[in-house]
Structure formats: structure tokens, C-alpha cells
Scaffold this motif. Structure first.
Motif: not given
Lengths: 216, 205
Positions: A73, A75-78, A80-84, A213, A215-216
């Protein structure tokens, strides 16, 4: 559908895609069924060595699934989407843990029945062995979420993950093995239940904090 | 909120004296700009100058070293923005349709299968897993998040990467429609998308 529902369904589908969830079950079966072959069919020996070996194999089977749990998640950017997304990350992590338990923990527990018989456990004890494996793997998943989150950004973090997670796997292994050998079953079940509930309550919270942490 | 209707909230973004760093390296300092409802901001800068970091900071994914980022006028801050990063956030084994349904549940929208099939041309591959898509089709699928769940602020990191001419035209139309309904789009680009931006922000050390 709710965020929990869609995450749970998607994770389950991804775990089963390409038979990925079969690998830990196969590992569990293979490792434990080699024991009677290696030790010989002597009943007393198998009854003594069986329970700890089954639990170690179960712990390692679950651990094998943890390394990629959040790393993919991240590596593929998923991630970020969960966080947003509006639902709290804790809920999404809990859904991922629940899906992992249904895909791996539950089949492992059921596989425990034929394994227990192959290892000469008394037949009347098989249901409690299956139940203890179901609770124990829930505890493994709860604690495993934390280790998987902490090592999500570490390349080949498998070794680090094992160092973090294996000591925390000790309580379910100790009390699960005591259920399987028929000692203090009621007390052991209470502690296994506590491990499962504690892991599922604290795991998602700690894992979500670690993921924020990373994700930064 | 209707899928593509005007936003009830009139969002605005204010960035003041922003300073970002990655690791020990300071990317830029003292960046200020403001974008009002209907704005399309192009963020320009050389490789490694901090375009992606600026978008991630606005999204709240990266903590600023110093300075302020204020998003105002959004009714619910957790429903304020979309971020399309250079990673597409796709799972190889899941189908296009499964992604649309997942995002609809995660972000609170509707899968809009027909609309996505029509505008982004993903109809023929709707049932196929992402691993068989081309780079351009994968990018189109990532952009479909913007349609599935409406958000007033779009943060787009190289949105036209891997898109063909048709894809770029669709992207420009999407941004134009988004602006017309009161949204803000901020795109980090290394070459202009086509439609003239309402303002350009240059990031440099």
C-alpha cells in the motif's frame, strides 16, 4: 457500502487472488505433517512435541503474510488514499486485519483439526485445539499489524519484522500449546481470548500511528 | 452533493511563507500564494525542486518545516481534497470495476461506471484486472477517482503522465468543468497541460 465493508471485501479478494492465501496454509500443513514423519509414530513423543510445533508453525505462517501487508500500500500509493479518505485510518487498518484473519487465521484453525489427529492428539480435544488456534491467530494478526506497519518502509524488512513480532507472539504460543496438551484449559482460553481482544483493540491504533509516520 | 454539480462550499487555499524539507535537505523557503474558488494553479519547477512535496504538504501528508497552509470554505475538511500522486494507487489483481466500487465506498461517492467508461474510455477494460492495462489506461483509472467522489480541491501530480492526446483533452475538460463548478485544481507539471492556468507558481530553492 461502508469504508469498513469495501476495505474488507477488497482485501479478502486480493488475498485470495492468485491463491496467495493458500501459501501459508500449505506451509502450515507441510511443516506440521513432516513432524510425525521425522519423529516416527511413537505416541508419547508426538503428544509432547506436537503442540509446541503446531503453534510455532502457525505463528510463522501468519508472519509470512505480514511483510507485504502495508508495504504494498505504501509503494503503490494506496496508503495516501487511505489517509486522505474521511474514515479514520484505524478503521481501515482494522478491516485489513479482519480480512487477513478470515483469509489466513480461520483456515489455519480449521486445518488444525487434521493436523492434531495426525500428531496423536486425543480426538475429544480437537475442537478446543481448533478454537484455540482461531483465538491465537487473531492475537497474531493484532500484534502483527503493528510490526507490519513499523516495517512498511523497510526494504526486505522481514528480519526486522520477525524481531519485533516474534517476542510478542509468545503469550498465544505458550497458552495455545497448553490448550493443545490439555493443561489448565480454562485459564489458557481466558488468556488467549485476552490476547486476541487486546491485539485487535490496540493493534489497529498503534499500526495506524506508525503508518502516518511512514507516509511522510 | 451531486456528482458533478456545483460545490456548495467555495473553497480557497492560502499558503504563507511555506518552507519544506526532505530529509536534511531544504527544498524551498518562503513560498506564498493563494488560490480562490475556480482557480487552476500550475506548479512549475525543475526535477527535485519540491513540486510533489508541495502537493503532499497541501494534502496534509507532509509536515511543513515552517509556514502555514490554510484551506478555507470547505464544509468538511476531511472531504475537501483529492490527491492524484505519481503512484496510481492501483492493485494489479483487482479489476477496473472493483477499483471504482472500492473508491466509491472509501471516499463516499458513486462508482459512476457508465460515466467513467464514457469520458475516460475505460468501458472495454471495465472487467479486466489492472495488470493488463497500459500505463495510459492505468493513469486514466487513477484520474477516475476525481469523478467517483466529488471533492472541491484537486491536487494533481503530473496528471498527464503517460496520457495520449485524447487523454490530455479529457483531462483538460475535467479540469475546466471542475473550475466552472467552483472547484480548485492545483497541478504539478513539467510542461503545460494545455488550458492556460489562472496562475503559475514556481518552486525553486
Amino acid at each position: 457500502m461502508s469504508a469498513f465493508g469495501v476495505t474488507f471485501r477488497r482485501e479478502l479478494a486480493l488475498l485470495w487472488a492468485g491463491g496467495g492465501a493458500l501459501a501459508p496454509i500449505g506451509y502450515f500443513l507441510g511443516a506440521t505433517l513432516l513432524v510425525p514423519l521425522a519423529m516416527g509414530p511413537e505416541r508419547t513423543l508426538l503428544q509432547a512435541a506436537g503442540p509446541p510445533l503446531v503453534w510455532i508453525a502457525a505463528a510463522l505462517s501468519v508472519m509470512g503474510m505480514l511483510e507485504r501487508l502495508f508495504q504494498a500500500d505504501l509503494e503503490d500509493g494506496s496508503l495516501d488514499q487511505m489517509l486522505l479518505s474521511a474514515p479514520p485510518l484505524e478503521l481501515i487498518v482494522f478491516a485489513k486485519g479482519a480480512a487477513l484473519w478470515v483469509a489466513i487465521g480461520l483456515p489455519l484453525a480449521l486445518t488444525g483439526a487434521p493436523i492434531a489427529i495426525a500428531l496423536q492428539a486425543p480426538v475429544e480435544r480437537v475442537p478446543s485445539i481448533v478454537a484455540s488456534l482461531a483465538l491465537g491467530t487473531a492475537g497474531f494478526v493484532g500484534v502483527g499489524l503493528i510490526g507490519a506497519a513499523l516495517t512498511a518502509s523497510v526494504k526486505r524488512g522481514g528480519v526486522l519484522l520477525a524481531l519485533i513480532v516474534l517476542p510478542l507472539f509468545a503469550p498465544p504460543i505458550i497458552f495455545g500449546a497448553s490448550v493443545a496438551s490439555g493443561e489448565d484449559v480454562a485459564a489458557a482460553f481466558a488468556i488467549l481470548g485476552g490476547c486476541a481482544l487486546g491485539g485487535l483493540a490496540l493493534g489497529p491504533i498503534a499500526a495506524a500511528a506508525a503508518l502516518r509516520l511512514q507516509a511522510e | 452533493m451531486s456528482a458533478r454539480g456545483p460545490f456548495r462550499d467555495r473553497p480557497s487555499i492560502r499558503v504563507e511563507a511555506l518552507s519544506l524539507s526532505r530529509g536534511q535537505r531544504v527544498l524551498f523557503e518562503g513560498l506564498s500564494f493563494a488560490a480562490a474558488s475556480g482557480a487552476y494553479v500550475e506548479v512549475q519547477g525543475s526535477n527535485g525542486s519540491g513540486k510533489t512535496s508541495l502537493l503532499r504538504a497541501i494534502a496534509g501528508l507532509l509536515r511543513p518545516r515552517a509556514g502555514q497552509i490554510a484551506i478555507e470554505g470547505a464544509e468538511d475538511p476531511s472531504l475537501a481534497l483529492h490527491y492524484v500522486g505519481h503512484a496510481n494507487a492501483l492493485k494489479r489483481e483487482a479489476s477496473v470495476r472493483a477499483h471504482l466500487h472500492y473508491w466509491a465506498g472509501l471516499f463516499g461517492g458513486s462508482p459512476s461506471e457508465d460515466y467513467v467508461a464514457q469520458t475516460l474510455g475505460l468501458g472495454p477494460v471495465m472487467s479486466l484486472p489492472v495488470r493488463v492495462l497500459s500505463q495510459g489506461q492505468a493513469r486514466r483509472l487513477a484520474l477516475s477517482r476525481l469523478i467517483v467522489a466529488p471533492r472541491p480541491i484537486w491536487l494533481l501530480d503530473e496528471p498527464a503522465a503517460a496520457l495520449d492526446e485524447g487523454g490530455k483533452a479529457v483531462l483538460n475538460e475535467m479540469i475546466a468543468a471542475h473550475r466552472a463548478s467552483g472547484g480548485i485544481a492545483i497541478a504539478a507539471v513539467h510542461e503545460p497541460l494545455g488550458a492556460p492556468p489562472s496562475q503559475a507558481v514556481r518552486v525553486a530553492a
